[in-house]
Design a protein around this motif. Structure first.
Motif, PDB file in Angstrom:
ATOM      1  N   ARG A   1       0.802  -1.234   0.000  1.00  0.00           N
ATOM      2  CA  ARG A   1       0.000   0.000   0.000  1.00  0.00           C
ATOM      3  C   ARG A   1       0.828   1.274   0.000  1.00  0.00           C
ATOM      4  O   ARG A   1       0.287   2.359  -0.127  1.00  0.00           O
ATOM      5  CB  ARG A   1      -1.012  -0.001   1.147  1.00  0.00           C
ATOM      6  CG  ARG A   1      -0.420  -0.005   2.530  1.00  0.00           C
ATOM      7  CD  ARG A   1      -1.547   0.023   3.579  1.00  0.00           C
ATOM      8  NE  ARG A   1      -1.041  -0.449   4.859  1.00  0.00           N
ATOM      9  CZ  ARG A   1      -1.718  -0.375   5.987  1.00  0.00           C
ATOM     10  NH1 ARG A   1      -2.928   0.136   5.998  1.00  0.00           N
ATOM     11  NH2 ARG A   1      -1.194  -0.827   7.103  1.00  0.00           N
ATOM     12  N   GLN A   2       2.143   1.149   0.203  1.00  0.00           N
ATOM     13  CA  GLN A   2       2.994   2.344   0.167  1.00  0.00           C
ATOM     14  C   GLN A   2       4.079   2.184  -0.889  1.00  0.00           C
ATOM     15  O   GLN A   2       5.254   2.513  -0.672  1.00  0.00           O
ATOM     16  CB  GLN A   2       3.632   2.602   1.548  1.00  0.00           C
ATOM     17  CG  GLN A   2       2.614   2.635   2.672  1.00  0.00           C
ATOM     18  CD  GLN A   2       1.875   3.950   2.841  1.00  0.00           C
ATOM     19  OE1 GLN A   2       1.645   4.415   3.930  1.00  0.00           O
ATOM     20  NE2 GLN A   2       1.456   4.583   1.740  1.00  0.00           N
TER      21      GLN A   2
ATOM     22  N   ILE B   1      -6.411   2.834   7.947  1.00  0.00           N
ATOM     23  CA  ILE B   1      -6.171   3.130   6.531  1.00  0.00           C
ATOM     24  C   ILE B   1      -4.779   3.736   6.367  1.00  0.00           C
ATOM     25  O   ILE B   1      -4.196   3.680   5.291  1.00  0.00           O
ATOM     26  CB  ILE B   1      -7.259   4.077   5.982  1.00  0.00           C
ATOM     27  CG1 ILE B   1      -7.169   4.160   4.451  1.00  0.00           C
ATOM     28  CG2 ILE B   1      -7.156   5.469   6.614  1.00  0.00           C
ATOM     29  CD1 ILE B   1      -8.334   4.892   3.810  1.00  0.00           C
ATOM     30  N   SER B   2      -4.261   4.292   7.449  1.00  0.00           N
ATOM     31  CA  SER B   2      -2.948   4.923   7.414  1.00  0.00           C
ATOM     32  C   SER B   2      -1.903   3.971   7.979  1.00  0.00           C
ATOM     33  O   SER B   2      -1.970   3.559   9.139  1.00  0.00           O
ATOM     34  CB  SER B   2      -3.004   6.205   8.245  1.00  0.00           C
ATOM     35  OG  SER B   2      -1.819   6.359   8.974  1.00  0.00           O
TER      36      SER B   2
ATOM     37  N   ASP C   1     -11.145   5.891   9.758  1.00  0.00           N
ATOM     38  CA  ASP C   1     -10.643   5.931   8.374  1.00  0.00           C
ATOM     39  C   ASP C   1     -11.461   6.924   7.543  1.00  0.00           C
ATOM     40  O   ASP C   1     -10.898   7.754   6.817  1.00  0.00           O
ATOM     41  CB  ASP C   1     -10.799   4.541   7.721  1.00  0.00           C
ATOM     42  CG  ASP C   1      -9.842   3.505   8.292  1.00  0.00           C
ATOM     43  OD1 ASP C   1      -8.966   3.871   9.097  1.00  0.00           O
ATOM     44  OD2 ASP C   1      -9.991   2.317   7.926  1.00  0.00           O
TER      45      ASP C   1
ATOM     46  N   ASP D   1       0.284   8.306  -0.358  1.00  0.00           N
ATOM     47  CA  ASP D   1      -1.042   7.755  -0.091  1.00  0.00           C
ATOM     48  C   ASP D   1      -2.027   7.910  -1.247  1.00  0.00           C
ATOM     49  O   ASP D   1      -3.189   7.531  -1.110  1.00  0.00           O
ATOM     50  CB  ASP D   1      -1.664   8.452   1.140  1.00  0.00           C
ATOM     51  CG  ASP D   1      -0.909   8.136   2.418  1.00  0.00           C
ATOM     52  OD1 ASP D   1      -0.521   6.970   2.570  1.00  0.00           O
ATOM     53  OD2 ASP D   1      -0.724   9.045   3.242  1.00  0.00           O
TER      54      ASP D   1
ATOM     55  N   THR E   1      -4.072   4.825  -2.265  1.00  0.00           N
ATOM     56  CA  THR E   1      -5.036   4.429  -1.225  1.00  0.00           C
ATOM     57  C   THR E   1      -6.223   5.395  -1.207  1.00  0.00           C
ATOM     58  O   THR E   1      -7.381   4.975  -1.116  1.00  0.00           O
ATOM     59  CB  THR E   1      -4.346   4.453   0.163  1.00  0.00           C
ATOM     60  OG1 THR E   1      -3.197   3.619   0.108  1.00  0.00           O
ATOM     61  CG2 THR E   1      -5.278   3.969   1.250  1.00  0.00           C
TER      62      THR E   1
ATOM     63  N   LYS F   1      -8.518   5.147  -4.298  1.00  0.00           N
ATOM     64  CA  LYS F   1      -9.306   3.925  -4.234  1.00  0.00           C
ATOM     65  C   LYS F   1     -10.447   4.087  -3.215  1.00  0.00           C
ATOM     66  O   LYS F   1     -11.587   3.716  -3.480  1.00  0.00           O
ATOM     67  CB  LYS F   1      -8.385   2.775  -3.816  1.00  0.00           C
ATOM     68  CG  LYS F   1      -8.986   1.403  -3.996  1.00  0.00           C
ATOM     69  CD  LYS F   1      -7.925   0.344  -3.717  1.00  0.00           C
ATOM     70  CE  LYS F   1      -8.587  -0.939  -3.262  1.00  0.00           C
ATOM     71  NZ  LYS F   1      -7.682  -1.782  -2.491  1.00  0.00           N
ATOM     72  N   ALA F   2     -10.107   4.676  -2.062  1.00  0.00           N
ATOM     73  CA  ALA F   2     -11.109   4.803  -1.001  1.00  0.00           C
ATOM     74  C   ALA F   2     -12.188   5.825  -1.364  1.00  0.00           C
ATOM     75  O   ALA F   2     -13.362   5.626  -1.068  1.00  0.00           O
ATOM     76  CB  ALA F   2     -10.436   5.187   0.308  1.00  0.00           C
TER      77      ALA F   2
END
Lengths: 411, 253
Positions: A156-157, A315-316, A344, A399, A402, A405-406
């Motif tokens: 994710r990163q 989420i982070s 989140d 980020d 992420t 997407k969110a």
């Protein structure tokens, strides 16, 4: 002659004590193999912080390489969007080289590693910001660098994994356990136990065995020192409140420490509430944990009733950690630190509000601090003459995938 | 001296065998402990699985994960120990967080109730150990300390003064798990430690094969074999583990 930054200005206070305790928290809970190395580290640190040459070299790097002091930006449009009547000021650690406050710490520790004659540096990383900051200073000083990172965080990163590689560091993905920051730290400790004679372990959080919580706090305290000076200049006084997100807590203790003795300044730590504090899927150790022992120190910890550490969720990646630094645990118990939490979804809203109102794409970690502003106590939030400083610990480039997407169609 | 100290035989190097409690099930551990005891282990270590075992290599990490998935808890493992009434004294080896979570005194009482003789906590160094050591002593249980290759002479002496049951020398700088070679200065370190220790000195970490155990014969009061036994049991079940214990016993004779 160049100005020397106000580094390590804090008096050797009450905490930590000689055993590395902050009240009931802290200490050294590590294998015997590491105890002599921790003793060496502590004496090397005490010698370095008293050495004008070390202080001047670090001060010069922080200014000419990293970009200190970082600005304190007024954020009136953000205040309006969030319904906050107090004056909002953002401490712009996102503008530091490598994009987060982490470099304050790694510059100091890498100079210390060099003084100690260590040629190999290892680190753990969650969001990758500490990994990038460690890889950066290792490139700068010509040190070998190995970074442990959970497989889930590697995915994710991804931009930070690429950065570390380009900087010449080796990223070792960790498959064990929850495959996040907790497991990366386990693996880094195992590496250190194995290679302790040649290797410097650069911890990124104000956590771990003594003296790390002290060392990281001292190196990050420049954030609070600058906030104090900038507020004195801008407001003619100290701020009424300082707000920071809390994972392990290095940006928080760095921003808070200067103000701990000044009880007029309220300190708010914002934890990751993940899918909600009652969902069991969060990273809120101060809000919902119990004291325990993980990664070398006693502190608040998310654990089962049998004392097994539970997986955090956020989420982070930088807040996805079941523990927290021992000094923050102590400040919580002493009621000096007030603990808030943001989910989140709230963090994503905070991110968007800051982007649209002030033109700043912040890290998801920092977005938790933004998201908590409407939850501040009314006497702070609604007072037009109050000043609230938010530590914007990092920028959001890492980020974007992420977040996109969110937010999905909402963007 | 204590029951645990007395378990180290005079005139030969004792064998300390480790089993991860609950790997992969409680029933399997029960069978394994009985077999190890029957093969003549002098001391039996039972691992208390923990989610974040920072002193353990891949073999014991995987075993702890299997044990936790299999439903192992401290209470259930102690029930097994209490029921088995093994010939060899039992030492519980686990990390500090589950101990603190239960409470030091409750932990000591539970071990005492189950008939456990000692405890080893690898993330509890000398400076942090006093409260738990006192609570365990109150229940008649020895807190076995560890000394590492990085431990200096003065510190080693201070640790040895507090040692109860036995002293655990960590043979290599590193985590648990098999090593191809043991350090060259191991014999010299063991000689120094035995000279200053009031209790037997056992050596562990990295010892996996009978030849390695044979090389330590006479140099230590005991040899600890952990990961190799866990791996043998995982791959070949109780027969494979029992065969390794037999081989190690023969090598130490």
């Amino acid at each position: 002659m160049k100005r020397v930054l106000p580094l390590f200005t804090s008096e050797p206070g009450e905490f930590p004590d000689a055993r590395g305790r902050f009240g009931a928290y802290g200490g050294r809970f590590v294998p015997e193999t590491l105890i002599p190395a921790l003793d060496d580290l502590e004496s090397a640190w005490r010698a370095a912080r008293a050495d004008a040459a070390y202080r001047e070299e670090l001060s010069a790097l922080l200014q000419d390489y990293a970009g200190r002091p970082t600005p304190l930006s007024d954020a009136p449009r953000l205040a309006q969007v969030l319904g906050v009547r107090a004056r909002l000021l953002l401490k712009r650690e996102d503008l530091l080289h490598t994009g987060a406050h982490k470099l304050n710490n790694t510059l100091g520790q890498a100079l210390l590693a060099r003084r100690m004659g260590k040629k190999r540096v290892i680190a753990e990383t969650g969001a990758g910001q500490h990994g990038v900051a460690t890889a950066t200073v290792c490139a700068l000083l010509g040190l070998e660098c190995v970074v442990y990172m959970g497989v889930e965080d590697v995915e994710r990163q991804a931009p930070n994994v690429s950065r570390m590689g380009l900087l010449g560091a080796e990223v070792r993905p960790v498959e064990a356990g929850s495959r996040t920051l907790k497991d990366a730290m386990n693996e880094a400790i195992r590496d250190w136990v194995t290679n302790v004679r040649t290797t410097y372990y650069c911890i990124g959080s104000a956590a771990g065995p003594h003296p790390y919580p002290l060392l990281v706090r001292e190196l990050q305290s420049i954030i609070g020192e600058e906030i104090a000076a900038q507020c004195a200049e801008r407001l003619g006084r100290a701020p009424d409140a300082v707000v920071a997100c809390v994972g392990g807590g290095s940006n928080a203790i760095g921003a808070f420490h200067r103000f701990v003795p000044d009880r007029r300044v309220r300190l708010f730590g914002v934890e990751a509430a993940g899918l909600g504090l009652d969902s069991g899927k969060h990273g809120a150790s101060l809000s919902r944990g119990r004291p325990g022992v993980l990664h070398g120190s006693r502190s608040y910890l998310l654990q089962t009733e049998d004392g097994q550490v539970v997986e955090a969720h956020s989420i982070s990646a930088g807040l996805d950690y079941p523990g927290v630094g021992p000094e923050l645990s102590h400040l919580r118990d002493a009621r000096r630190l007030e603990v808030l939490a943001a989910t989140d979804a709230e963090a994503l809203e905070g991110f968007r509000a800051l982007a649209r109102s002030e033109g700043i794409l912040c890290a998801l970690e920092s977005a938790h601090a933004i998201a908590a502003l409407p939850k501040l106590p009314a006497e702070v939030r609604d007072a037009a003459n109050a000043a609230v400083v938010v530590n914007l610990s990092g920028r959001g480039d890492k980020d974007l995938a992420t977040i996109l997407k969110a937010l999905g169609s909402a963007r | 001296m204590s029951r645990l100290s007395d378990a180290f035989p005079r005139g030969r190097t004792g064998l300390v065998c480790y089993a991860m409690g609950g790997d992969p099930t409680l029933a399997a551990t029960e069978e394994l402990l009985r077999a190890i005891d029957g093969e003549g282990a002098d001391v039996i270590e039972i691992g208390l699985p923990f989610s974040d075992p920072i002193a353990d290599g891949p073999t014991l990490q995987a075993a702890a994960t299997r044990a936790l998935r299999g439903g192992a808890t401290l209470g259930r493992l102690l029930e097994i120990v209490e029921r088995l009434k093994l010939r060899a004294p039992v030492v519980a080896m686990g990390y500090m967080n589950p101990v603190e979570c239960m409470g030091n005194q409750a932990f000591a009482r539970a071990l005492g109730q189950a008939g456990v003789s000692g405890a080893i906590i690898p993330d509890l160094p000398l400076e942090e150990a006093a409260p738990l050591r006192a609570d365990l002593a109150g229940a008649g249980i020895d807190l076995v300390p560890l000394i590492a290759p990085t431990t200096g002479p003065e510190r080693a002496a201070a640790i040895a003064r507090q040692a109860r049951g036995f002293l655990y020398y960590v043979s290599v700088t590193g985590v648990t798990g098999a090593r191809i070679e043991l350090p060259a200065d191991l014999a010299a370190r063991l000689r120094e430690l035995r000279a200053l220790s009031p209790v037997p000195v056992a050596v562990g970490f990295g010892i996996s094969r009978p030849e390695q155990a044979a090389a330590l014969r006479g140099l230590a009061d005991g040899v600890v074999v952990g990961s190799a036994l866990v791996a043998a049991h995982h791959q070949g079940g109780v027969p494979a583990a029992a065969e390794l214990v037999r081989g190690l016993r023969a090598a130490l004779r």
